[in-house]
Design an enzyme around this catalytic site. Structure first.
Site, PDB file in Angstrom:
ATOM      1  N   HIS A  90       0.863  -1.180   0.000  1.00 42.15           N
ATOM      2  CA  HIS A  90       0.000   0.000   0.000  1.00 42.15           C
ATOM      3  C   HIS A  90       0.907   1.239   0.000  1.00 42.15           C
ATOM      4  O   HIS A  90       2.014   1.192   0.531  1.00 42.15           O
ATOM      5  CB  HIS A  90      -0.846  -0.058   1.268  1.00 42.15           C
ATOM      6  CG  HIS A  90      -1.906   0.991   1.384  1.00 42.15           C
ATOM      7  ND1 HIS A  90      -1.647   2.289   1.748  1.00 42.15           N
ATOM      8  CD2 HIS A  90      -3.249   0.927   1.201  1.00 42.15           C
ATOM      9  CE1 HIS A  90      -2.770   2.980   1.793  1.00 42.15           C
ATOM     10  NE2 HIS A  90      -3.761   2.185   1.462  1.00 42.15           N
ATOM     11  N   ASP A 121       3.363  -4.254   8.018  1.00 41.34           N
ATOM     12  CA  ASP A 121       2.112  -3.510   7.897  1.00 41.34           C
ATOM     13  C   ASP A 121       0.987  -4.530   8.035  1.00 41.34           C
ATOM     14  O   ASP A 121       0.693  -5.278   7.107  1.00 41.34           O
ATOM     15  CB  ASP A 121       2.074  -2.809   6.536  1.00 41.34           C
ATOM     16  CG  ASP A 121       0.710  -2.185   6.229  1.00 41.34           C
ATOM     17  OD1 ASP A 121      -0.233  -2.354   7.028  1.00 41.34           O
ATOM     18  OD2 ASP A 121       0.595  -1.542   5.165  1.00 41.34           O
ATOM     19  N   CYS A 148      -4.807   2.514  -3.638  1.00 39.09           N
ATOM     20  CA  CYS A 148      -3.562   3.038  -3.041  1.00 39.09           C
ATOM     21  C   CYS A 148      -2.411   2.050  -3.187  1.00 39.09           C
ATOM     22  O   CYS A 148      -1.613   1.873  -2.264  1.00 39.09           O
ATOM     23  CB  CYS A 148      -3.748   3.405  -1.566  1.00 39.09           C
ATOM     24  SG  CYS A 148      -4.940   4.708  -1.315  1.00 39.09           S
TER      25      CYS A 148
END
Ligand SMILES: Cc1ncc(COP(=O)(O)O)c(C=O)c1O
Lengths: 161, 413
Positions: B126, B202, B370
């Protein structure tokens, strides 16, 4: 509430399915300009044959959603043969169309002359008016026109007085 | 697995928004990968704080200030426990995972990364785990390397050691927000450590859906974001190894993050408060605490089983109905795969699809999600994405398939 038929008028789907003026022109003498909508990845390429202050020919390429493709097709048909100043006027009119409510259109939709805005006859372009009710799609509709404007600027054509 | 299976009807009853209609249709919410809906328990926890115990935290000595502080720190302890974090002091509240990653890039990165140093990312990140490193690259001249994908939309680890050679940090997501791919975090973290690099995970798309234990992963930094895991917006968290947190310089400066300030300088507060500058999103932290309690009560094993079953059903339904006309960008089986499904119809743009299915009450996302570097690898400008969560069931998949069929008819050439 805005329905799908407001956005996807039959004439828009027609331009989307059978886009006018697809193709390329030899560069030079034609001028090539690219437009990009980073939000949705739509991209268009315009080939403008401008001679003696007149947009003699337009060809289009690229890919995108039905609204951006139909708008590109309609734009190409609408500006072909126009004088530069007339094309610029039409760009302004189209952008105004994308920022107003339907009630401001003058004239009958299916009357002989069709709807006008600021005295400019809209023709098929009026069908894109429904996009205003879907704010996130306005950028799709204006991409072709912004790219045309950039192309006219880049081609070094004088601004109208 | 001891957990009882998920009672989806009961779960649905906990989410007030699911009772509403859009365009005269039942709301079918299939965009939880973007942001999840919120159960009553979360709304009530925040409401209760504001109505009964609201004050700024760590400041006042009066009763409601003590209560607010206890609620805020209690939320930290619950979120820490949910993520397998050994001690609440190792968990820093942030606004979201984007801020968590920027915190690492600005604090640890500034202290440790110098010209020519290597940070390894992957092709499925992302932007939140790309741009902070681009910023450092522009500022510091660090080098970015990218782990590519295999044909079946997984990380290609065949040249991982070479990519990691000389690297200082390997930053990757645990689950892709586009492909649905679940990465083998422990393996990637081990590879990073073997190369002498730290591992940042993440976990934005993982924490809502699977049991997460930071100690089992063995990574060094893990970021999560509350609004994707039934919590409110503007609250996320960063876990980092305590020895890293201790030595990392502060990220933002201001109130709360200091122990002492004079005209000449300041001494930072202890961790985790050293990294929590200014008045924090107190009610949001409390809301996130309620969200993890809610997930814990459902049981993360039950959540995972439910989502895997639903993903299998959805993959089959899409394939049966649309065949080759619909391309799926992501693993075709549920093995190491989450409940996020990206797809495209031949000849129909993702935006047009999502516009038409919206008319049927079905919320799906269209765009680049994104993840533009990934879109370039996939060779598409955008995809349509449906993502499932605890409150979705097979009838939602059926509604999606019917809406897609209508969209396909609508745009038929
Ligand atoms: C994998 C991943 N990382 C990071 C983010 C950013 O999350 P947030 O906007 O909450 O910081 C998202 C979600 O948008 C995501 O899916």
């Amino acid at each position: 509430m805005a329905g799908l038929e407001d956005l996807y008028r039959e004439i828009i789907l027609d331009h989307y399915r059978a886009p006018r003026n697809r193709g390329e022109l030899p560069v030079p003498p034609a001028h090539q300009v690219e437009g990009y909508n980073p939000l949705c990845g739509d991209e268009i390429v315009l080939y403008l044959d401008i001679d003696d202050g007149v947009v003699r020919d337009v060809r289009t390429g690229g890919q995108g959603c039905s609204i951006s493709q139909a708008s590109t097709s309609m734009m190409s048909a609408a500006v072909k043969g126009l004088r530069i100043e007339e094309a610029r006027q039409l760009i302004r009119t189209f952008k105004a169309l994308m920022s107003i409510h339907e009630s401001k259109l003058e004239g009958e939709t299916d009357g002989e002359d069709g709807a006008t805005l600021d005295g400019v006859r809209l023709g098929d372009l009026e069908a894109l008016q429904g996009v205003v009710k879907f704010p996130v799609r306005i950028k799709c509709a204006t991409l072709a026109w912004n790219t045309l404007e950039q192309g006219l600027d880049e081609a070094g054509q004088p601004q109208p007085a | 697995m001891s957990a009882a299976p998920l009672d989806v009807a009961r779960v649905q009853a906990d989410f007030p928004i699911l009772k509403r209609q859009v365009h005269g249709q039942r709301l079918v919410y299939l965009d939880s990968a973007s942001s999840s809906q919120k159960p009553t328990a979360v709304l009530e926890a925040m409401d209760h704080l504001y109505r009964e115990s609201y004050a700024n935290v760590h400041r006042g000595v009066y009763a409601i200030a003590e209560e607010a502080t206890a609620a805020y720190e209690g939320a930290r302890a619950r979120v820490a426990s949910f993520l397998g974090v050994p001690s609440p002091s190792e968990l820093v509240f942030t606004r979201n995972v984007t801020e968590a990653i920027n915190l690492v890039a600005q604090s640890w990165g500034h202290a440790n990364l110098h010209e020519g140093d290597v940070v390894v990312l992957t092709d499925l990140e992302h932007h939140a785990n790309i741009v902070p490193w681009h910023i450092l690259a522009a500022e510091r001249g660090i080098e970015l390397r990218w782990v590519p994908l295999t044909e079946d939309y997984r990380l290609d680890v065949s040249h991982l050691d070479a990519l990691l050679d000389g690297a200082k940090l390997f930053a990757f997501s645990a689950a892709s927000n586009v492909l649905g791919t679940l990465n083998d975090v422990a393996l990637l973290a081990d590879a990073a450590h073997a190369a002498g690099a730290l591992a940042l995970v993440d976990a934005a798309q993982f924490a809502p859906h699977r049991r997460l234990d930071v100690t089992e992963w063995g990574a060094d930094f893990v970021g999560v974001t509350g609004h994707k895991m039934l919590g409110p917006t503007a609250i996320g968290a960063l876990w980092a190894r305590p020895e890293l947190l201790d030595t990392m310089p502060p990220f933002l400066g201001g109130g709360e993050m200091i122990r002492d300030v004079s005209r000449d300088g300041f001494t930072p507060n202890e961790v985790p408060w050293k990294f929590e500058a200014g008045t924090m999103p107190i009610a949001e932290a409390v809301g996130l605490g309620a969200a993890v309690d809610y997930l814990e009560a459902l049981g993360m094993d039950a959540v995972a089983t439910h989502e895997t079953d639903l993903t299998a059903y959805a993959l089959r339904a899409l394939e049966d109905r649309f065949g080759d006309r619909l391309a799926i960008y992501g693993p075709r089986t549920t093995e190491r795969r989450g409940a996020t499904i990206s797809f495209l119809f031949e000849g129909i743009h993702a935006h047009d699809i999502s516009q038409v299915v919206d008319e049927h009450g079905v919320c799906v996302r269209a765009g680049h999600h994104c993840a533009k570097p990934l879109m370039r690898v996939l060779g598409v400008p955008a995809t349509t994405r449906a993502s499932f969560y605890v409150y979705n069931d097979e009838s939602d998949v059926d509604a999606l398939v019917e809406a897609l069929a209508a969209a396909e008819r609508f745009f038929a050439i």
